[in-house]
Write a protein that holds these residues in place. Sequence first.
Motif: not given
Length: 398
Positions: A153-154, A158-160, A144-146
């Motif tokens: 932030e989302a 998710a990475e954390a 989605l970020l791509a």
Amino acid sequence: MSSKDVRHKKRFAGKALVVILLLLVSGAAGGYYYLTSTKDTATSYTLLSLERNDLEELVTATGRLQPRNYVDVGAQVSGQLMQLHVEVGEVVKEGDLLAEIDSTVYLATVDSTRAQLRAQRAQLEDRKAQLTLAEFQYRRQRNLLAENATTEEAYQSAEAGLRSAKAQITALEAQIEQAESTLRAEEAKLNYARIYSPMDGTVVSIAARQGQTINATQQTPVIMQIADLSVMTVQAQVSEADINRIKPGMEVYFTTLGGQGQRWYGQVRRIEPTPVVENNVVLYNTLFDVPNEAGELMPQMSTQVFFVVDSTEQALLLPYHAVQMNTRDATSRKASVQVLNEQGEPERRDVTIGVSNRVQVEILSGLSETDQVVLSAGRGQGSGQRTSPGVGGMLRGR
């Protein structure tokens, strides 16, 4: 015949009788003087003949028997000794059950650790499921970020979450490894409650009794000893005066009190360098092994040990005191004896000696079996005679 003639004959017969008596007395006195003179002037010798026999030069010591291989069987866990499955003298094989200690506490501990481990493994499965979800959410937010369809932030959240799920699985796996290690230790303690024989052998002693509480906290208590009695070791104590004459590989034999003179043979295996001091006497333990297939030898038997320093077979022998040793050189093989010559007189003869046990000595050269060795000379009467081998006799000198 007239009475005067009769009286004359009687007087003549009386004088003749007196003369005869005087002659007899004189003859007896002369014979006595002759015999006495002969006795006083005659010289007698104590003679020895050589004998042919075996001879050993020995160092003697006392010792005790012990098994060549043995093991003290102990308890690695504490508890009450519930049951003994063997008795003293019983033959056992490696792996046979010898004794059992009360295992109630150890069994409960193992069950508890197993339950804890099962719970941790279930938690691991849950963490793995959460990891799968965290990976899915991370990939979704990255896509989605791509496309600029989500916020930075989302994506970071998710990475954390993915990293946290992986860390929780790693921590839980470490806890499981620790629990498995603890379980192995607890299972080992449970197994230690059952004591098995570590070797083939005979139970030679039992130090504990059924029902006794065993405490293995500070040191391992010995319950019994198992030994292989097929090979025995003699531990002989040799004095410091003789230890330098003992060498590894030397032939040695021993007798026991009840062995009726039977000899057991072996070879010196080891001389322990650390001495044992008893009543200010320095002794060194010398070890050698002997086979004991018949089982006649038992632990702690007393032994009389004989180390064979030297030996000879069917040698010419003389009593030690009949030989004059070379006092200037104690290691010399040269000596001398007194031998009766053809004229019946003693003469000095040089000889070479061999093995000696301080009672008899081997004659290597200088004498033959027919020689008569003069032990001593004295005044007295007696008739010449040969002696038995090695036995003293009297022979008048000429």
